[in-house]
Design a protein around this motif. Structure first.
Motif, mmCIF file in Angstrom:
data_model
loop_
_atom_site.group_PDB
_atom_site.id
_atom_site.type_symbol
_atom_site.label_atom_id
_atom_site.label_comp_id
_atom_site.label_asym_id
_atom_site.label_seq_id
_atom_site.Cartn_x
_atom_site.Cartn_y
_atom_site.Cartn_z
ATOM 1 N N PHE A 98 -7.440 5.528 -10.729
ATOM 2 C CA PHE A 98 -8.079 5.701 -12.034
ATOM 3 C C PHE A 98 -8.015 7.156 -12.481
ATOM 4 C CE2 PHE A 98 -11.844 6.322 -14.753
ATOM 5 C CZ PHE A 98 -11.633 5.333 -15.698
ATOM 6 N N LEU A 99 -8.255 8.064 -11.541
ATOM 7 C CA LEU A 99 -8.184 9.494 -11.843
ATOM 8 C C LEU A 99 -6.788 9.876 -12.311
ATOM 9 C CD1 LEU A 99 -9.621 12.309 -11.623
ATOM 10 C CD2 LEU A 99 -8.684 12.448 -9.315
ATOM 11 N N GLY A 100 -5.767 9.373 -11.592
ATOM 12 C CA GLY A 100 -4.393 9.673 -11.975
ATOM 13 C C GLY A 100 -4.030 9.118 -13.338
ATOM 14 N N PHE A 111 2.710 7.387 -15.175
ATOM 15 C CA PHE A 111 1.710 7.132 -14.140
ATOM 16 C C PHE A 111 2.195 6.016 -13.230
ATOM 17 C CE2 PHE A 111 -2.129 4.431 -13.088
ATOM 18 C CZ PHE A 111 -2.440 5.150 -11.934
ATOM 19 N N VAL A 112 2.269 6.310 -11.926
ATOM 20 C CA VAL A 112 2.688 5.338 -10.917
ATOM 21 C C VAL A 112 1.528 5.125 -9.946
ATOM 22 C CG1 VAL A 112 4.301 4.865 -9.026
ATOM 23 C CG2 VAL A 112 5.112 6.009 -11.110
ATOM 24 N N PHE A 113 1.181 3.864 -9.729
ATOM 25 C CA PHE A 113 0.089 3.507 -8.811
ATOM 26 C C PHE A 113 0.722 2.905 -7.560
ATOM 27 C CE2 PHE A 113 -4.311 1.185 -8.651
ATOM 28 C CZ PHE A 113 -4.744 2.109 -7.713
ATOM 29 N N ASP A 114 0.584 3.611 -6.434
ATOM 30 C CA ASP A 114 1.180 3.198 -5.166
ATOM 31 C C ASP A 114 0.139 2.473 -4.311
ATOM 32 O OD1 ASP A 114 3.642 4.080 -3.088
ATOM 33 O OD2 ASP A 114 1.711 3.785 -2.124
ATOM 34 N N LEU A 115 0.463 1.250 -3.886
ATOM 35 C CA LEU A 115 -0.463 0.430 -3.110
ATOM 36 C C LEU A 115 0.098 0.174 -1.715
ATOM 37 C CD1 LEU A 115 -1.134 -2.374 -5.781
ATOM 38 C CD2 LEU A 115 -2.234 -0.129 -5.629
ATOM 39 N N TYR A 116 -0.571 0.679 -0.683
ATOM 40 C CA TYR A 116 -0.206 0.284 0.676
ATOM 41 C C TYR A 116 -1.203 -0.748 1.206
ATOM 42 C CZ TYR A 116 -3.669 3.857 1.935
ATOM 43 O OH TYR A 116 -4.823 4.620 2.027
ATOM 44 N N HIS A 117 -2.170 -1.096 0.384
ATOM 45 C CA HIS A 117 -3.102 -2.202 0.587
ATOM 46 C C HIS A 117 -3.492 -2.703 -0.798
ATOM 47 C CE1 HIS A 117 -4.035 -2.313 4.863
ATOM 48 N NE2 HIS A 117 -4.273 -1.018 4.893
ATOM 49 N N ASN A 118 -4.137 -3.858 -0.838
ATOM 50 C CA ASN A 118 -4.802 -4.273 -2.065
ATOM 51 C C ASN A 118 -6.157 -3.569 -2.056
ATOM 52 O OD1 ASN A 118 -5.378 -5.687 -4.453
ATOM 53 N ND2 ASN A 118 -6.457 -7.285 -3.310
ATOM 54 N N TYR A 119 -6.263 -2.465 -2.785
ATOM 55 C CA TYR A 119 -7.444 -1.610 -2.679
ATOM 56 C C TYR A 119 -8.737 -2.311 -3.072
ATOM 57 C CZ TYR A 119 -3.842 1.996 -2.341
ATOM 58 O OH TYR A 119 -2.753 2.742 -1.961
ATOM 59 N N LEU A 138 -4.256 -0.442 -12.511
ATOM 60 C CA LEU A 138 -3.141 -1.382 -12.407
ATOM 61 C C LEU A 138 -2.563 -1.716 -13.778
ATOM 62 C CD1 LEU A 138 -4.223 -4.103 -9.781
ATOM 63 C CD2 LEU A 138 -2.350 -2.461 -9.568
ATOM 64 N N LYS A 139 -3.445 -2.045 -14.718
ATOM 65 C CA LYS A 139 -2.999 -2.480 -16.041
ATOM 66 C C LYS A 139 -2.296 -1.369 -16.819
ATOM 67 C CE LYS A 139 -6.680 -5.920 -16.533
ATOM 68 N NZ LYS A 139 -7.945 -6.281 -17.228
ATOM 69 N N ASN A 140 -2.675 -0.127 -16.536
ATOM 70 C CA ASN A 140 -2.143 0.982 -17.323
ATOM 71 C C ASN A 140 -1.040 1.766 -16.612
ATOM 72 O OD1 ASN A 140 -3.867 1.362 -19.968
ATOM 73 N ND2 ASN A 140 -5.296 0.752 -18.349
ATOM 74 N N ALA A 141 -0.693 1.367 -15.410
ATOM 75 C CA ALA A 141 0.377 2.052 -14.688
ATOM 76 C C ALA A 141 1.732 1.722 -15.301
ATOM 77 C CB ALA A 141 0.357 1.656 -13.217
ATOM 78 N N ASP A 142 2.573 2.726 -15.444
ATOM 79 C CA ASP A 142 3.944 2.491 -15.891
ATOM 80 C C ASP A 142 4.726 1.749 -14.811
ATOM 81 O OD1 ASP A 142 4.154 4.025 -18.520
ATOM 82 O OD2 ASP A 142 3.300 5.540 -17.181
ATOM 83 N N LEU A 143 4.310 1.952 -13.542
ATOM 84 C CA LEU A 143 4.948 1.282 -12.412
ATOM 85 C C LEU A 143 3.911 1.096 -11.312
ATOM 86 C CD1 LEU A 143 7.617 0.270 -11.048
ATOM 87 C CD2 LEU A 143 7.853 2.590 -10.121
ATOM 88 N N VAL A 144 3.828 -0.125 -10.783
ATOM 89 C CA VAL A 144 2.983 -0.407 -9.620
ATOM 90 C C VAL A 144 3.906 -0.617 -8.428
ATOM 91 C CG1 VAL A 144 1.329 -1.992 -8.567
ATOM 92 C CG2 VAL A 144 1.146 -1.438 -11.002
ATOM 93 N N VAL A 145 3.716 0.203 -7.393
ATOM 94 C CA VAL A 145 4.548 0.141 -6.195
ATOM 95 C C VAL A 145 3.740 -0.459 -5.052
ATOM 96 C CG1 VAL A 145 5.905 1.469 -4.532
ATOM 97 C CG2 VAL A 145 5.878 2.134 -6.940
ATOM 98 N N SER A 146 4.247 -1.522 -4.442
ATOM 99 C CA SER A 146 3.557 -2.208 -3.342
ATOM 100 C C SER A 146 4.335 -2.027 -2.048
ATOM 101 C CB SER A 146 3.415 -3.704 -3.648
ATOM 102 O OG SER A 146 2.765 -3.918 -4.881
ATOM 103 N N ALA A 156 0.885 -8.863 -9.506
ATOM 104 C CA ALA A 156 1.812 -9.068 -10.625
ATOM 105 C C ALA A 156 1.125 -9.336 -11.965
ATOM 106 C CB ALA A 156 2.789 -10.198 -10.299
ATOM 107 N N PRO A 157 0.022 -10.132 -12.004
ATOM 108 C CA PRO A 157 -0.609 -10.413 -13.298
ATOM 109 C C PRO A 157 -1.113 -9.167 -14.030
ATOM 110 C CG PRO A 157 -1.364 -11.979 -11.644
ATOM 111 C CD PRO A 157 -0.597 -10.922 -10.918
ATOM 112 N N TRP A 158 -1.305 -8.065 -13.310
ATOM 113 C CA TRP A 158 -1.827 -6.844 -13.941
ATOM 114 C C TRP A 158 -0.776 -5.745 -14.044
ATOM 115 C CZ3 TRP A 158 -4.444 -9.547 -10.107
ATOM 116 C CH2 TRP A 158 -5.588 -10.225 -10.524
ATOM 117 N N SER A 159 0.467 -6.028 -13.667
ATOM 118 C CA SER A 159 1.492 -4.982 -13.601
ATOM 119 C C SER A 159 2.481 -5.070 -14.749
ATOM 120 C CB SER A 159 2.259 -5.082 -12.278
ATOM 121 O OG SER A 159 1.396 -5.093 -11.171
#
Length: 366
Positions: A98-100, A111-119, A138-146, A156-159
Motif C-alpha cells: 500500500f505504501l509503495g 508500481f509492482v507488487f511482489d508476492l512470495y505469499h498471499n499476504y 493488488l487492484k492498483n498495481a501495474d504488475l502483480v508478481v507471484s 488473478a481477480p484483482w490483478s
C-alpha cells in the motif's frame, strides 16, 4: 530504468542483507546487471539503527522500526527524491504494498507488487485495515508478481497484469559437496542414514508426520536419524535420540547440511500459507543434487519431474515412509542442467516484464 525495491529486512530466520537471502536480495542484483539503477529500502522491525550498505553496487537502506514513528517518511522521501525511480517494487506485507502504491501514484511511477505469499493470510492481516491495504495495492498495481502459479491464480481477480517469478537458487553457494567430508565437519555417524530438513520449524512444518515416519522406519530395522537445521519457532520436541538438531545456522552453512544427508524432506501441513507458496529449499536441494521427498503443496510437483511420484499427501505417514525408503534404495536426482531455477535467469525475465509495461518515459513528480 531506475528501480526502488521496498521490502522487509528480516524473514523468519534469515537477514536479507547479512545472509544475502532470497528473491529480494538476488533479483535487484540481476536487474542491475541488466543496466538498471537499483536501490533497496528495507524495513527493519528488530534493529535499532538506520544504515546504508553498498553490496555489489546497490545501496541497501535499512530503516529501523523504532525510528519509523519519528522520521520514517522523511527518510523514505529522501531516498525517493535521490533516486527518482521509474518503478517502485514492493514486497513483504500488505502495508508495504500500500505504501509503495501511494508513492508510485504520487510520482507517476510504475508500481509492482511482489508476492512470495498471499499476504492476506499473514497474522498481521488480522489488524483492521491491513486487508484493505492488500487488496487496494493488488487492484492498483501495474504488475502483480507471484512466486507460484497457484498464487497467481488466486489473486488473478484483482490483478491488471500478472507474472510468475518462482523461488530460485544461488548456484555458487548451493552445489554438490563430498558427503563424507560434510559428515565429518558436522560430526555425524558414518553408517547412519540421515533424513534432512533445513528451514524454520513453524506452523507449516508437519512435525508429527515426519517423527512418526522416522520412528516407524527405525522400528522396521532402518538405522536412520533426522538431521534438522533451522529455528524451532513452534517449540517442537527435538530432544529424542534419533534427532540431530543443529540449531539456526548461517545461510553459508546450509549446503553442508544438505550434502550430508541421504534424503531431504519437505513435510508441510496444508495451510493457507503453504498452499500458495513454493519453498526456497526446493531449488536449493535440487542444486545440491539431493534426493527429495515432499508433501504436495502449491507447485511442488513442477519442481520434481523425475521424482514427483514420490510426493505425499500431507499427513500420509505410510506414503512418506515408502518414499523415503525408495529414495535411499535408488536415489532419484532432479536435473540441474538448465537455468530456470537460477535467481539471475528468473530476474532477467522479471525485469523484461517490468520494462514491457510502459515503454514511454515517466514524468517525475514530487
Amino acid at each position: 530504468m531506475k528501480i526502488l525495491l521496498i521490502c522487509k529486512r528480516k524473514y523468519t530466520n534469515k537477514d536479507l542483507i547479512v545472509d544475502k537471502f532470497g528473491r529480494l536480495f538476488h533479483f535487484p542484483l540481476s536487474w542491475k546487471s541488466d543496466g538498471n539503477v537499483v536501490e533497496v529500502l528495507c524495513l527493519d522491525y528488530f534493529g535499532l539503527k538506520n544504515e546504508s550498505i553498498e553490496i555489489e553496487g546497490i545501496q541497501f537502506h535499512s530503516l529501523s522500526f523504532p525510528s519509523m514513528f519519528f522520521d520514517f517518511f522523511v527518510r523514505l522521501r529522501k531516498v525517493v527524491r535521490g533516486l527518482q525511480p521509474d518503478c517502485i517494487v514492493c514486497s513483504g506485507d500488505s502495508h508495504i504494498g500500500f505504501l509503495g502504491y501511494k508513492f508510485a501514484k504520487k510520482i507517476n511511477a510504475l508500481f509492482v507488487f511482489d508476492l512470495y505469499h498471499n499476504y492476506a493470510d499473514f497474522g498481521s492481516n488480522k489488524i483492521p485495515g491491513m486487508k484493505y491495504m492488500y487488496y487496494k495495492a493488488l487492484k492498483n498495481a501495474d504488475l502483480v508478481v507471484s512466486d507460484s502459479h497457484v498464487l497467481e491464480k488466486k489473486v488473478a481477480p484483482w490483478s491488471k497484469a500478472s507474472f510468475v517469478a518462482t523461488q530460485g537458487v544461488d548456484a555458487n553457494l548451493f552445489r554438490s559437496l563430498d558427503k563424507v567430508e560434510c559428515r565429518k565437519k558436522l560430526r555425524l555417524e558414518k553408517e547412519t542414514y540421515y533424513v534432512g530438513y533445513t528451514g524454520g520449524l513453524d506452523q507449516r512444518f508437519d512435525y508429527n508426520t515426519l517423527i512418526t515416519a522416522v520412528s516407524n522406519l527405525r522400528q522396521a530395522g532402518w538405522n536412520l536419524k533426522l538431521l534438522i537445521a533451522g529455528p524451532n519457532l513452534s517449540g517442537f520436541d527435538l530432544t529424542c535420540d534419533y534427532i540431530s538438531y543443529l540449531g539456526n545456522l548461517h545461510q553459508e552453512e546450509i549446503p553442508c547440511v544438505i550434502n550430508a544427508c541421504d534424503v531431504m524432506c519437505i513435510p508441510y501441513i496444508k495451510t493457507a500459507l503453504s498452499s500458495t507458496c513454493n519453498p526456497c529449499k526446493l531449488a536449493e536441494y535440487i542444486y545440491c543434487s539431493a534426493p527429495i521427498v515432499a508433501t504436495e503443496i502449491s507447485d511442488v510437483k513442477s519442481y520434481l519431474p523425475r521424482s514427483g511420484h514420490l510426493v505425499c499427501s500431507p499427513g500420509d505417514v505410510d506414503k512418506l515412509c515408502a518414499s523415503i525408503v525408495e529414495q535411499i534404495r535408488a536415489p532419484i536426482i532432479e536435473a540441474r542442467d538448465d537455468e530456470r531455477y537460477l535467481w539471475g535467469s528468473i530476474g532477467k525475465k522479471y525485469i523484461r516484464e517490468i520494462a514491457s509495461l510502459d515503454e514511454n518515459e515517466k514524468k517525475y513528480k514530487i
